[in-house]
Write a protein that holds these residues in place. Structure first.
Motif, mmCIF file in Angstrom:
data_model
loop_
_atom_site.group_PDB
_atom_site.id
_atom_site.type_symbol
_atom_site.label_atom_id
_atom_site.label_comp_id
_atom_site.label_asym_id
_atom_site.label_seq_id
_atom_site.Cartn_x
_atom_site.Cartn_y
_atom_site.Cartn_z
ATOM 1 N N THR A 501 0.844 -1.193 0.000
ATOM 2 C CA THR A 501 0.000 0.000 0.000
ATOM 3 C C THR A 501 0.883 1.249 0.000
ATOM 4 N N GLY A 502 0.301 2.401 0.260
ATOM 5 C CA GLY A 502 1.077 3.630 0.264
ATOM 6 C C GLY A 502 0.430 4.700 1.114
ATOM 7 N N TYR A 503 0.916 5.940 0.966
ATOM 8 C CA TYR A 503 0.382 7.074 1.715
ATOM 9 C C TYR A 503 0.878 8.345 1.028
ATOM 10 N N ASN A 504 0.370 9.499 1.470
ATOM 11 C CA ASN A 504 0.742 10.779 0.887
ATOM 12 C C ASN A 504 1.454 11.657 1.907
ATOM 13 N N VAL A 505 2.334 12.539 1.380
ATOM 14 C CA VAL A 505 3.175 13.394 2.207
ATOM 15 C C VAL A 505 3.095 14.815 1.665
ATOM 16 N N PHE A 506 3.070 15.800 2.577
ATOM 17 C CA PHE A 506 3.139 17.207 2.169
ATOM 18 C C PHE A 506 4.026 17.944 3.165
ATOM 19 N N GLY A 507 5.018 18.658 2.651
ATOM 20 C CA GLY A 507 5.927 19.341 3.551
ATOM 21 C C GLY A 507 6.362 20.688 3.041
#
Length: 725
Positions: A501-507
């Motif tokens: 699976t996966g996920y999202n990142v914001f920085g």
């Protein structure tokens, strides 16, 4: 058997309790086992065996409940002196709650037969072990994995287990020719007497009024032990005495003894004991030399390994000889699950020796101590219960499987320990996800999918300084009031460590930051500083915080696409606080085309303004952050119980930390158009993130440098991480 794993070919030298136990567990593991026993396994009828809690649990785990073969629970131990007086009367049932399993006594033949059936019988998992009797091993070649028999024939395998007892042939090639058993100076008569026969003797009434009692008489340099077995129908006797007083001449259990010698040896014991011994069938008396041996330095050599009496002959004073042999067998087998390769064997045998050497020899030493001819004062000061607790409070299957798990976790680099540490290493982006079976063919999965959206802009250096940990160690590499930063969104999918699976990142990434400790010589560290990183999954947040020191927090990070636009929205329980869009995206070659000049950027729906000169790079600072640029973060670990103080705080540098895009770029889009909207919310709508959202909403944006989207495979390992300062 539905598996692609190839079983090991295991040769077990010796068909006693230890060898059969090893074959039983290895059968459960799915290996091919052949047992070579020198005798014809004739039924011996004059011996019983202790199954203490540490051994009972192992038998039960692999399908044998000792009570099913007539084992008797030990309910008490009564000690008598040579005058017939009770010296101690211990109710062992009071301590039963301390141990998961009971302490029982059983006939050796019943145990041996049951283990043989578990190892070789038709019932049971996988392929049964093959038992070959009348096979006397004359020579073992540890390097080749070959054994040679008396008739000149040979057999070869991936592993040779020397379970061939005190007179082990295998020991010679493992521990050396000079390691030999020696007589301890004591021998033992052993025999069985029907319990009904004992009950018929009036003098024996004190020994039969309670069932399940082990009676022990100690007089000088000799002692007599009597306990029940075979569902309380037989009494087993072990009569330990100086060797010169009997005809014991060897280590074999089945050597003949003399009833006359038995009676003479115990002539000074009480009349009740004399009455008991008079019941003995002279033909059944066996004499047994009690052997001891110095501690071996090596349990294995090449493809050969020892267990049980071949490694550590036990004196019988704790009744742990069979139990520790079973522990050895289980430990060795637990370290060899299906899928282990011949190349793995040396590593597993080294761990086996590490697990078993200290425990086995400690119990061996305690057995020696308990067999010493102590005077009255010494016996009072001897804490038998301390040793009993050490013996009983152990489960070798749990111990060995935990040790194997730790070993496997280290095979692909350093172990990354994170809370909770009680369960061992946890998988992460930097930890092999196949800890239990690194040889699993799926341990080389397809590379993860990565899409990175970057909106790089100009902003106030003064504002950004307020986000730096401090203004003494941290500053901007270039002077001026204008600095560059980026909002970067990373979409991750097909991650092996997250089960595909996966996920999202914001920085928010602040470029051109310099770190140098005042007064510390050497060049400064220059890179991009990361003040905050929002992620949409808990697991990567904890791994990044604990392993890298990254300032990660949770938010729902949703990415949508509409033609040539990409939009990222960060929210917490439905409240949106960041909305960043890149529009007008067109394909480009990231390796050949330089980034465009800065263009106006809309902030919260209004055209952005900035100080004079906002259209160009800030005072000569680099206008792009390459993938080899360092990433700087600040780790802070709050002190437990002391609010406002830190257990640790320090800067961290991640080499190549700005390699946030895909390693293998399949498509790339770029534009000079972007919009950013913030909503600082309130403490009620963003209780854990309001302090961050409020500061982001104050961020001045002077102009866009670039908006781009890169899609491909492969993520940065972030494996070169170090502490600064």
């Amino acid at each position: 058997m539905a598996t692609t794993d190839k079983p090991l070919k295991v040769l077990v030298v010796g068909g006693g309790i230890g060898g059969l136990m090893a074959a039983t567990v290895l059968r459960h593991q799915g290996h091919d086992i052949t047992i070579f026993e020198r005798t014809q396994l004739a039924q011996e009828t004059s011996a019983a065996v202790h199954i203490a809690p540490n051994a009972y649990g192992l038998l039960k785990r692999f399908g044998l409940v000792p009570e099913d073969i007539g084992a008797n629970p030990v309910k008490g131990v009564t000690e008598w002196d040579v005058h017939g007086n009770i010296k101690a009367d211990i109710d062992t049932s009071r301590g039963a709650g301390l141990w998961q399993h009971p302490w029982v006594l059983t006939h050796r033949v019943g145990l041996h037969t049951a283990l043989q059936d578990l190892a070789t019988g038709a019932k049971g998992p996988n392929k049964p072990a093959i038992l070959k009797t009348g096979c006397r091993v004359m020579q073992v070649d540890a390097e080749a994995g070959t054994i040679t028999f008396e008739d000149g024939t040979t057999a070869s395998g991936d592993l040779i287990i020397g379970a061939d007892g005190v007179s082990s042939v295998t020991r010679k090639v493992v521990a050396g020719e000079h390691i030999k058993p020696r007589g301890s100076g004591k021998s033992a008569f052993r025999f069985l007497v029907p319990h009904d026969k004992i009950r018929a003797v009036p003098e024996a009434e004190p020994f039969t009024r309670r069932e399940g009692i082990m009676n022990l008489w100690i007089g000088g340099n000799r002692r007599l032990i009597m306990y029940p077995c075979n569902r309380n129908t037989m009494m087993n006797f072990v009569a330990i005495h100086p060797s010169e007083e009997s005809s014991a001449k060897g280590e074999d259990w089945s050597r003949g003894g003399s009833k006359d010698a038995l009676l003479a040896t115990y002539k000074d014991f009480p009349p009740a004991v004399q009455a008991l011994l008079s019941l003995v069938d002279g033909e059944s008396v066996k004499a047994w030399t009690l052997f001891d041996m110095e501690r071996i330095k090596n349990w294995y050599n090449g493809k050969a390994v020892l267990l049980g009496d071949a490694a550590h002959p036990f004196l019988p004073h704790q009744g742990q000889g069979a139990g520790v042999a079973m522990e050895d067998a289980v430990a060795l087998s637990a370290l060899l699950p299906l899928g282990v390769t011949p190349e793995d064997i040396p590593e597993r045998l080294a761990l086996y020796q590490k697990l078993r050497d200290e425990r086995a020899h400690r119990i061996q030493e305690i057995s020696r101590m308990m067999g010493e001819d102590m005077d009255e004062e010494a016996r009072k000061n001897f804490d038998m219960f301390k040793f009993t607790a050490y013996n009983y409070g152990h489960d070798e299957w749990h111990n060995s499987t935990a040790a194997l798990r730790k070993l496997l976790a280290t095979r692909n680099g350093p172990v990354h320990m994170r809370l909770p540490v009680s369960f061992g290493p946890m998988i992460s982006p930097r930890q092999n996800p196949y800890l239990s079976n690194p040889s699993d063919p799926s341990s080389s999965p397809p590379p993860p999918k990565v899409t990175t959206t970057t909106v790089r802009f100009k902003t106030s250096a003064t504002y950004l300084r307020g986000l730096l940990p401090n203004n003494t160690d941290f500053s901007f590499a270039a002077p001026g009031s204008v600095a560059q930063a980026s909002f970067i969104t990373i979409e991750l999918d097909n991650l092996a460590w997250l089960g595909g699976t996966g996920y999202n990142v914001f920085g928010l990434y602040v470029h051109g930051v310099k770190y140098q400790k005042p007064g510390v010589p050497g060049p400064p560290t220059v890179g991009t500083f990361l003040p905050v990183l929002f992620e949409s999954a808990a697991d990567p947040i904890t791994t990044g915080r604990e392993e890298l020191g990254m300032p990660k927090v949770f938010a729902d990070v949703v990415v949508t696409r509409d033609g040539s636009s990409v939009r990222t929205v960060c929210s917490w329980r439905g409240h949106k606080f960041v909305d960043v869009s890149a529009s007008g995206l067109q394909p480009f070659d990231p390796s050949a085309v330089p980034p465009p000049a800065a263009a106006p950027l809309a902030v919260n729906g209004h055209p952005a303004g900035g100080p004079p000169g906002a259209g160009g790079p800030p005072n000569g600072a680099s206008s792009s952050a390459g993938p080899n640029e360092k990433l700087l973060v600040y780790r802070y670990v709050p002190a437990v119980g002391t609010p406002g103080e830190a257990d640790a705080e320090y800067p961290v540098v991640i080499e190549n930390g700005m390699a946030v895009g895909p390693r293998d770029i399949k498509t790339a889009l770029r534009s000079g158009e972007a919009s950013v909207a913030f909503d600082k919310g309130a403490w009620k709508s963003l209780p854990t993130l309001h302090h961050i959202a409020e500061r982001l909403a104050e961020l001045p944006i002077y102009g866009i440098i670039e908006a781009k989207v890169e899609e491909g495979t492969g993520v940065a390992a972030f494996d070169k991480v170090s502490r600064l300062g």
